[in-house]
Write an enzyme that holds these catalytic residues in place. Structure first.
Site, short mmCIF file in Angstrom:
data_model
loop_
_atom_site.label_atom_id
_atom_site.label_comp_id
_atom_site.label_asym_id
_atom_site.label_seq_id
_atom_site.Cartn_x
_atom_site.Cartn_y
_atom_site.Cartn_z
N HIS A 1 -9.28 -0.83 -0.31
CA HIS A 1 -9.54 -0.65 -1.75
C HIS A 1 -9.06 -1.90 -2.59
O HIS A 1 -8.08 -2.54 -2.06
CB HIS A 1 -9.03 0.61 -2.24
N ASP B 1 -8.76 -1.75 -5.99
CA ASP B 1 -8.06 -1.15 -7.40
C ASP B 1 -6.42 -1.04 -7.13
O ASP B 1 -5.96 -1.01 -5.72
CB ASP B 1 -8.46 0.00 -7.94
N ASP C 1 -0.65 -3.04 -1.28
CA ASP C 1 -1.56 -2.10 -1.61
C ASP C 1 -2.45 -2.21 -2.54
O ASP C 1 -2.32 -2.14 -3.78
CB ASP C 1 -0.69 -0.73 -1.80
N GLU D 1 -9.67 3.93 -5.53
CA GLU D 1 -9.02 4.54 -4.56
C GLU D 1 -7.65 5.27 -5.02
O GLU D 1 -7.23 6.38 -4.62
CB GLU D 1 -8.82 3.70 -3.38
N GLU D 2 -7.09 4.64 -6.02
CA GLU D 2 -6.03 5.11 -6.64
C GLU D 2 -6.24 6.14 -7.58
O GLU D 2 -5.41 6.33 -8.62
CB GLU D 2 -5.16 3.88 -7.13
N GLU E 1 -5.09 -0.41 4.74
CA GLU E 1 -3.99 0.14 4.39
C GLU E 1 -2.73 -0.71 5.17
O GLU E 1 -2.96 -0.68 6.38
CB GLU E 1 -3.81 1.51 4.26
N HIS F 1 3.31 0.54 -4.64
CA HIS F 1 3.64 0.97 -5.98
C HIS F 1 5.03 0.60 -6.79
O HIS F 1 5.29 0.86 -7.72
CB HIS F 1 3.62 2.54 -6.13
#
Length: 335
Positions: free
Chosen positions: A40, A42, A64, A97-98, A121, A299
């Site tokens: 992903h 995003d 991430d 995805e987020e 990931e 994050h």
């Protein structure tokens, strides 16, 4: 982001385009084996100044999970011609995805029928992630007539708090033998206010679910648990837990490539969720999540990626894909 990535892929031998979901898609190879590499592009919000200090790249998404998707496209770009004759490689930089929608993965899931799947990931360059916990998000709403605080009865905030205590206790008693096998409950938001003649309290509870607790079963349990309280419940994010087998052609090829580079392969399961959960219902094929970086940095304000580890991950994946393509041409893969 998608335009940048498709431009890079086009310049490096891919047939690339942006699909209807906004995904950056690039394909190389024409062999009988189809390998989808789904990552992903995003990120969660939060500005981290993008910079390289020594051999470390700082920036939101470095771990991430743009780092993982860049590993995918760099590895596929470096494949030799014989590998491209043995397999078709589809790199998908997915959107959303987020977000609960997982729009990019759902669009890819309906379009492709892969034989093998890699999910982008962070696992560490020598790590192979086989599974993720499921997810369910419960939104709680209480609205009651306003009354003086000296009077009898419970406030809207009281009722919401009681609901949270019950959910937390239910999760605790549902615990299994370890964190991957237990229910985790987190209070994500909580607010209360008076709006004219009414009291309003609202909260959001996030649940991480093990294999033995499907999302719809958890929803049924919480509705029964809270049925005597004046609460309106809304549920989203119904993602079932998933865990793939550790011994198949994909894991064997990756393990050989990791050992060839001096690493010790480590199998992992994660307490979060990923696009692996989304595509597992339709892509019933060997699947592994792979990518450089420490997922503990996901994050966080200190998200960063060691570029030496990134290079090792690209080398591992290039070697593993070459081995798989040889098997796709009917050769002995030697795994």
């Amino acid at each position: 982001m998608a335009a940048f990535l498709t431009g890079w892929m086009t310049a490096h031998g891919f047939s690339a385009h942006i699909d209807e979901a906004g995904n950056a898609v690039g394909e190389r190879g024409s062999g009988p084996l189809t390998v989808v590499l789904l990552g992903h592009i995003d990120t969660v919000p939060g500005e981290i100044p993008v910079r390289v200090e020594g051999d470390v790249l700082y920036g939101r998404g470095s771990v991430d999970a743009k780092g993982s998707f860049c590993t995918f496209v760099a590895a596929v770009a470096g494949l030799p011609g014989e590998a491209l004759a043995g397999a078709r490689f589809v790199c998908i930089g997915a959107t959303e995805e987020e977000a609960p929608s997982s729009r990019g993965a759902r669009a890819a899931m309906s379009r492709y029928r892969p034989d093998l799947v890699l999910i982008g990931e962070p696992s560490g360059w020598a790590g192979l992630t086989l599974g993720y916990k499921g997810r369910l998000v419960a939104r709680l709403h209480v609205q009651k007539d306003n009354f003086h605080t000296a009077g009898e009865g419970t406030s809207a905030a009281d009722d919401l708090t009681e609901a949270w205590f019950r959910v937390r206790a239910w999760a605790a008693q549902a615990a299994g033998g370890g964190i991957f096998d237990s229910v985790q409950a987190t209070l994500q938001s909580l607010s209360a206010r008076t709006d004219g003649l009414a009291q309003i309290a609202e909260g959001t509870v996030g649940l991480r679910l093990p294999l033995g607790v499907p999302p719809h079963s958890a929803e049924t349990a919480l509705r029964e648990l809270l049925r005597d309280l004046p609460i309106t419940l809304t549920f989203t994010g119904h993602e079932a837990a998933v865990r793939h087998p550790k011994d198949n052609a994909l894991t064997r090829a990756l393990r050989v490539a990791i050992r060839e580079r001096g690493g010790t392969p480590v199998f992992k399961v994660k307490t979060g969720t990923s696009d692996m959960n989304v595509v597992a219902e339709r892509w019933l094929v060997p699947t592994v999540a792979y990518g450089p970086g420490d997922s503990a940095l996901d994050h966080t304000p200190d998200e960063h990626l060691d570029l030496g580890e990134y290079d090792r991950a690209v080398g591992v994946l290039t070697a593993a894909l070459t081995r798989l393509a040889a098997a796709g041409r009917g050769q002995d893969s030697g795994t």
